[in-house]
Write a protein that holds these residues in place. Structure first.
Motif, PDB file in Angstrom:
ATOM      1  N   ILE A  71       4.523   0.563  -2.235  1.00 33.94           N
ATOM      2  CA  ILE A  71       4.592   1.803  -3.029  1.00 33.94           C
ATOM      3  C   ILE A  71       3.774   2.913  -2.359  1.00 33.94           C
ATOM      4  O   ILE A  71       4.092   4.093  -2.521  1.00 33.94           O
ATOM      5  N   LEU A  72       2.787   2.539  -1.549  1.00 33.79           N
ATOM      6  CA  LEU A  72       2.067   3.566  -0.772  1.00 33.79           C
ATOM      7  C   LEU A  72       2.979   4.117   0.327  1.00 33.79           C
ATOM      8  O   LEU A  72       2.976   5.320   0.614  1.00 33.79           O
ATOM      9  N   GLN A  73       3.772   3.247   0.935  1.00 39.82           N
ATOM     10  CA  GLN A  73       4.744   3.718   1.922  1.00 39.82           C
ATOM     11  C   GLN A  73       5.701   4.730   1.273  1.00 39.82           C
ATOM     12  O   GLN A  73       5.985   5.796   1.830  1.00 39.82           O
ATOM     13  N   ILE A  74       6.171   4.395   0.054  1.00 42.31           N
ATOM     14  CA  ILE A  74       7.128   5.269  -0.639  1.00 42.31           C
ATOM     15  C   ILE A  74       6.461   6.568  -1.055  1.00 42.31           C
ATOM     16  O   ILE A  74       6.977   7.660  -0.798  1.00 42.31           O
ATOM     17  N   MET A  75       5.262   6.478  -1.693  1.00 42.02           N
ATOM     18  CA  MET A  75       4.581   7.695  -2.171  1.00 42.02           C
ATOM     19  C   MET A  75       4.225   8.611  -1.001  1.00 42.02           C
ATOM     20  O   MET A  75       4.227   9.842  -1.143  1.00 42.02           O
ATOM     21  N   SER A  76       3.907   8.024   0.155  1.00 38.28           N
ATOM     22  CA  SER A  76       3.531   8.842   1.316  1.00 38.28           C
ATOM     23  C   SER A  76       4.753   9.265   2.117  1.00 38.28           C
ATOM     24  O   SER A  76       4.614   9.882   3.180  1.00 38.28           O
ATOM     25  N   ASN A  77       5.952   8.921   1.619  1.00 37.87           N
ATOM     26  CA  ASN A  77       7.211   9.276   2.299  1.00 37.87           C
ATOM     27  C   ASN A  77       7.201   8.810   3.764  1.00 37.87           C
ATOM     28  O   ASN A  77       7.558   9.553   4.670  1.00 37.87           O
ATOM     29  N   ASP A  78       6.723   7.562   3.954  1.00 40.20           N
ATOM     30  CA  ASP A  78       6.705   6.895   5.273  1.00 40.20           C
ATOM     31  C   ASP A  78       5.564   7.348   6.185  1.00 40.20           C
ATOM     32  O   ASP A  78       5.548   7.014   7.363  1.00 40.20           O
ATOM     33  N   ARG A  79       4.585   8.127   5.624  1.00 42.88           N
ATOM     34  CA  ARG A  79       3.432   8.459   6.476  1.00 42.88           C
ATOM     35  C   ARG A  79       2.595   7.198   6.700  1.00 42.88           C
ATOM     36  O   ARG A  79       2.031   6.982   7.766  1.00 42.88           O
ATOM     37  N   TYR A  80       2.486   6.353   5.676  1.00 44.29           N
ATOM     38  CA  TYR A  80       1.850   5.038   5.818  1.00 44.29           C
ATOM     39  C   TYR A  80       2.943   3.990   5.682  1.00 44.29           C
ATOM     40  O   TYR A  80       3.808   4.096   4.809  1.00 44.29           O
ATOM     41  N   ILE A  81       2.896   2.982   6.522  1.00 45.47           N
ATOM     42  CA  ILE A  81       3.955   1.971   6.549  1.00 45.47           C
ATOM     43  C   ILE A  81       3.375   0.640   6.075  1.00 45.47           C
ATOM     44  O   ILE A  81       2.346   0.190   6.603  1.00 45.47           O
ATOM     45  N   SER A  82       4.029   0.026   5.094  1.00 46.78           N
ATOM     46  CA  SER A  82       3.515  -1.247   4.567  1.00 46.78           C
ATOM     47  C   SER A  82       3.683  -2.340   5.628  1.00 46.78           C
ATOM     48  O   SER A  82       4.590  -2.281   6.467  1.00 46.78           O
ATOM     49  N   VAL A  83       2.803  -3.327   5.547  1.00 46.25           N
ATOM     50  CA  VAL A  83       2.761  -4.346   6.602  1.00 46.25           C
ATOM     51  C   VAL A  83       3.539  -5.593   6.157  1.00 46.25           C
ATOM     52  O   VAL A  83       3.323  -6.125   5.067  1.00 46.25           O
ATOM     53  N   GLU A  84       4.461  -6.000   7.028  1.00 41.36           N
ATOM     54  CA  GLU A  84       5.188  -7.244   6.758  1.00 41.36           C
ATOM     55  C   GLU A  84       4.320  -8.389   7.266  1.00 41.36           C
ATOM     56  O   GLU A  84       3.796  -8.331   8.382  1.00 41.36           O
ATOM     57  N   HIS A  85       4.128  -9.405   6.433  1.00 40.44           N
ATOM     58  CA  HIS A  85       3.249 -10.511   6.817  1.00 40.44           C
ATOM     59  C   HIS A  85       3.771 -11.829   6.256  1.00 40.44           C
ATOM     60  O   HIS A  85       4.649 -11.847   5.385  1.00 40.44           O
ATOM     61  N   ARG A  86       3.224 -12.914   6.785  1.00 43.57           N
ATOM     62  CA  ARG A  86       3.614 -14.255   6.339  1.00 43.57           C
ATOM     63  C   ARG A  86       2.445 -15.192   6.612  1.00 43.57           C
ATOM     64  O   ARG A  86       1.485 -14.822   7.306  1.00 43.57           O
ATOM     65  N   VAL A  87       2.526 -16.400   6.059  1.00 43.98           N
ATOM     66  CA  VAL A  87       1.489 -17.403   6.333  1.00 43.98           C
ATOM     67  C   VAL A  87       2.192 -18.665   6.829  1.00 43.98           C
ATOM     68  O   VAL A  87       3.154 -19.139   6.195  1.00 43.98           O
ATOM     69  N   LEU A  88       1.738 -19.193   7.958  1.00 44.58           N
ATOM     70  CA  LEU A  88       2.299 -20.429   8.503  1.00 44.58           C
ATOM     71  C   LEU A  88       1.790 -21.618   7.699  1.00 44.58           C
ATOM     72  O   LEU A  88       0.705 -21.550   7.104  1.00 44.58           O
ATOM     73  N   ALA A  89       2.561 -22.694   7.693  1.00 42.02           N
ATOM     74  CA  ALA A  89       2.069 -23.937   7.090  1.00 42.02           C
ATOM     75  C   ALA A  89       0.834 -24.389   7.871  1.00 42.02           C
ATOM     76  O   ALA A  89       0.721 -24.145   9.076  1.00 42.02           O
ATOM     77  N   ASN A  90      -0.071 -25.043   7.174  1.00 43.35           N
ATOM     78  CA  ASN A  90      -1.405 -25.314   7.724  1.00 43.35           C
ATOM     79  C   ASN A  90      -1.465 -26.655   8.482  1.00 43.35           C
ATOM     80  O   ASN A  90      -1.417 -27.716   7.849  1.00 43.35           O
ATOM     81  N   PRO A  91      -1.635 -26.619   9.816  1.00 45.98           N
ATOM     82  CA  PRO A  91      -1.710 -27.871  10.580  1.00 45.98           C
ATOM     83  C   PRO A  91      -3.123 -28.468  10.629  1.00 45.98           C
ATOM     84  O   PRO A  91      -3.317 -29.534  11.217  1.00 45.98           O
ATOM     85  N   CYS A  92      -4.114 -27.778  10.032  1.00 49.39           N
ATOM     86  CA  CYS A  92      -5.514 -28.247  10.097  1.00 49.39           C
ATOM     87  C   CYS A  92      -5.800 -29.188   8.922  1.00 49.39           C
ATOM     88  O   CYS A  92      -5.252 -29.029   7.842  1.00 49.39           O
ATOM     89  N   LYS A  93      -6.732 -30.119   9.163  1.00 46.48           N
ATOM     90  CA  LYS A  93      -7.074 -31.083   8.103  1.00 46.48           C
ATOM     91  C   LYS A  93      -7.765 -30.403   6.921  1.00 46.48           C
ATOM     92  O   LYS A  93      -7.635 -30.831   5.779  1.00 46.48           O
ATOM     93  N   GLU A  94      -8.510 -29.316   7.229  1.00 39.63           N
ATOM     94  CA  GLU A  94      -9.159 -28.534   6.164  1.00 39.63           C
ATOM     95  C   GLU A  94      -8.121 -27.637   5.493  1.00 39.63           C
ATOM     96  O   GLU A  94      -7.275 -27.075   6.197  1.00 39.63           O
ATOM     97  N   PRO A  95      -8.174 -27.454   4.168  1.00 41.95           N
ATOM     98  CA  PRO A  95      -7.229 -26.542   3.527  1.00 41.95           C
ATOM     99  C   PRO A  95      -7.513 -25.080   3.888  1.00 41.95           C
ATOM    100  O   PRO A  95      -8.653 -24.720   4.190  1.00 41.95           O
ATOM    101  N   ARG A  96      -6.463 -24.270   3.892  1.00 40.89           N
ATOM    102  CA  ARG A  96      -6.665 -22.826   4.028  1.00 40.89           C
ATOM    103  C   ARG A  96      -6.691 -22.228   2.616  1.00 40.89           C
ATOM    104  O   ARG A  96      -5.856 -22.563   1.779  1.00 40.89           O
TER     105      ARG A  96
END
Ligand SMILES: O=C(O)CCC(=O)C(=O)O
Ligand SMILES: [Fe+2]
Length: 155
Positions: A71-96
């Motif tokens: 909504i910041l991207q929209i309100m700023s009329n594309d002056r600020y661009i929202s970030v596309e992100h994801r999280v990989l499945a966790n290969p570590c023994k400790e939880p993320r």
């Protein structure tokens, strides 16, 4: 105009995954609100899309991650661009573990769209107007799939 009054916290727990290449932690998306403040523990997994490439957001002790939302991207009329992100499945023994706080407008029936101060004949609106209630209903009824929300409202 104020637009950060509604704050929602979400905690995520990504357990050890013995076959991380077969699944995802969290699929690709951009956050719908204005800004997201995120803290993560020392286990990697968060990635941001830059062009066609996925880059790791390495955990840094004591650091917070700030995401620009749709909504910041929209309100700023594309002056600020929202970030596309994801999280990989966790290969570590400790939880993320991560904790996100989403900063959103609280006026659900108010009309949102590009701020009029930013528009002119030379800079027309890139997005249609909508209520925040309608916008969030659309977000919750769709998949977490890239930037489909901004694309939906784009003129
Ligand atoms: O777990 C993370 O680091 C990201 C979480 C996230 O993208 C979200 O809650 O929207
Ligand atoms: Fe997110």
């Amino acid at each position: 105009m104020s637009c950060l009054e509604a704050r929602i916290m979400a905690s995520h727990y990504y357990p050890y995954c013995p076959q991380p290449e077969l699944t995802a932690g969290l699929t690709s998306h951009s956050d719908p609100g204005v800004l997201t403040v995120l803290v993560q523990n020392e286990i990697p997994g968060l990635q941001v899309k830059v062009g066609e490439e996925w880059l790791d957001v390495e955990p840094v002790e004591g650091a917070i991650v700030i995401n620009i939302g749709d909504i910041l991207q929209i309100m700023s009329n594309d002056r600020y661009i929202s970030v596309e992100h994801r999280v990989l499945a966790n290969p570590c023994k400790e939880p993320r573990v991560s904790v996100a706080v989403f900063f959103n407008p609280s006026l659900r029936d108010k009309m949102f769209g590009p701020l009029s101060e930013l528009l002119s004949d030379a800079k027309p609106a890139h997005y249609q107007q909508f209520t925040f209630a309608e916008y969030m209903k659309r977000f919750f009824s769709k998949e977490l799939d890239g930037k489909t929300l901004t694309n939906y409202y784009r003129l």
